[in-house]
Design a protein around this motif. Structure first.
Motif, PDB file in Angstrom:
ATOM      1  N   THR A  25       0.828  -1.208   0.000  1.00  0.00           N
ATOM      2  CA  THR A  25       0.000   0.000   0.000  1.00  0.00           C
ATOM      3  C   THR A  25       0.855   1.247   0.000  1.00  0.00           C
ATOM      4  OG1 THR A  25      -1.779  -1.150   1.162  1.00  0.00           O
ATOM      5  CG2 THR A  25      -1.801   1.252   1.249  1.00  0.00           C
ATOM      6  N   GLN A  26       1.902   1.264   0.829  1.00  0.00           N
ATOM      7  CA  GLN A  26       2.755   2.447   0.902  1.00  0.00           C
ATOM      8  C   GLN A  26       3.448   2.719  -0.429  1.00  0.00           C
ATOM      9  OE1 GLN A  26       5.916   2.428   3.835  1.00  0.00           O
ATOM     10  NE2 GLN A  26       6.199   4.633   3.671  1.00  0.00           N
ATOM     11  N   GLU A  29       1.025   4.037  -3.030  1.00  0.00           N
ATOM     12  CA  GLU A  29       0.690   5.445  -2.801  1.00  0.00           C
ATOM     13  C   GLU A  29       1.830   6.353  -3.238  1.00  0.00           C
ATOM     14  OE1 GLU A  29      -0.274   5.507   1.331  1.00  0.00           O
ATOM     15  OE2 GLU A  29      -2.348   4.819   1.012  1.00  0.00           O
ATOM     16  N   ALA A  32       1.822   6.465  -6.997  1.00  0.00           N
ATOM     17  CA  ALA A  32       0.654   7.155  -7.540  1.00  0.00           C
ATOM     18  C   ALA A  32       0.797   8.669  -7.448  1.00  0.00           C
ATOM     19  CB  ALA A  32      -0.610   6.702  -6.803  1.00  0.00           C
ATOM     20  N   THR A  33       1.528   9.137  -6.453  1.00  0.00           N
ATOM     21  CA  THR A  33       1.667  10.583  -6.247  1.00  0.00           C
ATOM     22  C   THR A  33       2.979  11.134  -6.794  1.00  0.00           C
ATOM     23  OG1 THR A  33       2.544  10.160  -4.016  1.00  0.00           O
ATOM     24  CG2 THR A  33       0.180  10.582  -4.208  1.00  0.00           C
TER      25      THR A  33
END
Length: 274
Positions: A25-26, A29, A32-33
């Protein structure tokens, strides 16, 4: 020496999450950013930082996000980084044949592992690798971005830039091979001193000037070797991110600098209209 030996994760739970789902998940993220400062073609080589993800993960992600189009192309990652815990003369390969992270195990390239042992300036020794974080922290990013790949994990100690360039040349390969240099920039300067030092270091790298010292970058030796090889192959350097821990997750009195830089072949001119 056990050929099937596995080098276990040494800094999971410290530099990045130990739990597989949290780690996935980290990284997702961060990717994605990620918004690189420059648009660049697919890289042949990257320089990425190696601090804890809360400090440098976003900077590293700006480089890894560029590898997404190469997901099924890159099959071998040549990884060079500095030794933080044990001095090495020349280069050190691990005896272990797998590197483990919470996301699974990554195999070493067996032919390269065998070939490199012909070098007089290289040792096969698990000890420098055992607790070293600079290559390990890159693996979860690679595991999520790439489909299937092998690694050539080399720690660089007391070696000349030319020796590094020669080693890289022997491993250069084609589009299936990514060169990865793991390095942070300045260490423990004040925020503004670090900005000045790191900008000067990055400008030298972007100009392919192989003269960095270890005050400017802990991975100065492998970076300098890459710059020689990049110049030989006419690669162009693109700045993707440049920040320090004062920008990301730390106070500004003593910071560590981070950059991501991509080295790409010059894009061929379009002949579509000819």
């Amino acid at each position: 020496m056990a050929l099937a030996s596995i080098r276990p994760a040494a800094v999971a739970g410290q530099f990045y999450p130990r739990d597989e789902r949290v780690l996935r998940t980290q990284i997702a993220e961060l990717l994605a950013t990620a918004v690189p400062l420059e648009i660049a073609p697919a890289p042949k080589a990257i320089i990425v930082p190696h601090a804890g993800y809360m400090y440098s993960g976003a900077v590293a992600a700006s480089a890894y996000s560029m590898l997404a189009p190469l997901r099924s192309v890159i099959r071998r990652v040549v990884m060079l980084g500095p030794t933080h815990r044990m001095a090495v003369r020349g280069f050190a390969l691990p005896a272990a044949q797998m590197f483990a992270t919470p996301l699974g195990e990554v195999p070493l390239s067996q032919p390269d592992w065998l070939d490199l042992q012909a070098r007089e300036d290289l040792v096969v020794d698990d000890r420098p690798h055992a607790l070293e974080h600079c290559l390990e922290v890159q693996l979860p990013f690679l595991q999520l971005i790439l489909e299937r790949f092998e690694i050539v994990p080399v720690l660089v100690g007391d070696a000349s830039p030319q020796a590094v360039a020669n080693l890289l040349e022997s491993l250069w390969g084609g589009p299936e091979t990514l060169i990865l240099i793991s390095s942070d920039l300045s260490h423990y300067l004040s925020y503004h001193e670090a900005q000045w030092s790191d900008r000067a270091a990055v400008e030298a790298v972007l100009a392919l000037r192989a003269g960095l010292d270890h005050e400017q970058a802990c991975g100065a030796t492998p970076i300098n070797g890459l710059l020689l090889a990049a110049a030989h192959h006419h690669l162009h350097a693109h700045l993707l991110d440049l920040r320090n821990s004062g920008d990301t997750a730390g106070d500004r009195s003593r910071v560590v600098g981070y950059t991501s830089i991509a080295f790409c072949e010059a894009e061929a001119p379009s002949h579509a209209r000819h």
